[in-house]
Design a protein around this motif. Structure first.
Motif, short mmCIF file in Angstrom:
data_model
loop_
_atom_site.label_atom_id
_atom_site.label_comp_id
_atom_site.label_asym_id
_atom_site.label_seq_id
_atom_site.Cartn_x
_atom_site.Cartn_y
_atom_site.Cartn_z
N GLN A 1 0.83 -1.20 0.00
CA GLN A 1 0.00 0.00 0.00
C GLN A 1 0.87 1.26 0.00
OE1 GLN A 1 -2.64 -0.41 3.36
NE2 GLN A 1 -3.75 -2.13 2.45
N ASP B 1 2.09 1.83 -3.47
CA ASP B 1 1.04 2.36 -4.32
C ASP B 1 0.75 3.83 -3.99
OD1 ASP B 1 0.91 -0.12 -5.47
OD2 ASP B 1 -0.91 -0.75 -4.40
N GLU B 2 0.86 4.19 -2.72
CA GLU B 2 0.65 5.59 -2.34
C GLU B 2 1.73 6.49 -2.93
OE1 GLU B 2 -1.40 4.41 1.95
OE2 GLU B 2 0.55 5.42 1.90
#
Length: 272
Positions: free
Chosen positions: A257, A260-261
């Protein structure tokens, strides 16, 4: 130091190896992809397979990734035997300021020049910079260069002897603070809460400098990859490298995550 090829080395064959000269200094840069440029700066002990994997994720996110070689053996699997002498040489190199009071590392001038070249070649609103570990803070000080419009400071470890310090000169601190306000920029950063090299005090120093324009994101150390390469297990010895050595490549994992951020942040700044 002689590097013995390991079956886990990365030959970087899908990236173009270029030698660029800026201000009379040659730099090897591995380049791939199309779109606005993002400079991915290697962490200690160099462009490891995990650093190259992250660079490819950036490339596949819609960017031209520029991966400069600053130390170590490009593509080498990070063993303890390989990494320890690289750290020792970097800490005494005139290009780096590893300890408190040294100010901005001189190598940043070269990186700013590379950013200008990358922007000229790739176009777009500007260039992104992603620093990691030893180079973590370099992404911030690259913001003095007008071509750089996005900065990610991943687990910045310098200065090594001051957990609450920032590796930059007073002049650069003022210039960066003024730039982010003037041009409405923001900076994001990542670390693990149990990281001994990038502590709460380090992120507090970024917040003191940049205020709300710094978004420091902290992951539990318990989610870090428990079986990183030997250099990170034996020398680093703590959850540290959020999107490289300590990333767990599983859908929905907090480290994925975070990756992806970062890519979403780069898209917001560079692909409006």
């Amino acid at each position: 130091m002689v590097h013995r090829p390991d079956e886990r080395d990365d030959d970087l064959a899908d990236l173009e190896r270029r030698v660029l000269t800026t201000d009379g200094i040659e730099t090897v840069v591995h380049v791939g992809g199309r779109g606005p440029a993002v400079l991915v700066l290697p962490e200690m002990p160099g462009i490891s397979p995990d650093v190259a994997r992250f660079a490819r994720w950036v490339r596949d996110g819609g960017f031209a990734v520029w991966l400069p070689s600053l130390f170590g053996v490009d593509g080498a699997y990070p063993t303890t035997e390989l990494g320890e002498p690289i750290i020792r040489r970097a800490c005494v190199s005139r290009e780096f300021r590893a300890f408190a009071g040294g100010g901005t590392s001189p190598v940043v001038d070269r990186l700013r020049a590379l950013a200008r070249v990358a922007h000229d070649e790739c176009g777009g609103p500007g260039v992104g910079a992603v620093g990691m570990c030893f180079t973590g803070n370099f992404a911030l000080t690259m913001l003095v260069e007008p071509a750089v419009v996005a900065a990610v400071v991943n687990h910045p470890s310098l200065p090594l002897d001051d957990p609450g310090g920032l590796e930059l000169s007073e002049a650069d601190a003022t210039a960066v603070r003024d730039r982010v306000e003037r041009d409405d920029l923001d900076v994001i950063g990542y670390r693990f809460d149990t990281d001994r090299w990038c502590t709460h005090a380090r992120f507090a120093a970024y917040e003191a400098l940049l205020g709300s324009r710094f978004d420091g994101r902290v992951l539990p150390g318990a989610v870090a990859n428990p079986d990183p390469p030997p250099f990170f297990r034996d020398v680093v010895g703590t959850p540290h490298s959020v999107v490289t050595a300590h990333l767990v490549d599983e859908e929905g994992h907090p480290t994925v995550q975070a990756r992806d951020e970062i890519i979403a942040y780069l898209r917001r700044r560079l692909l409006p």
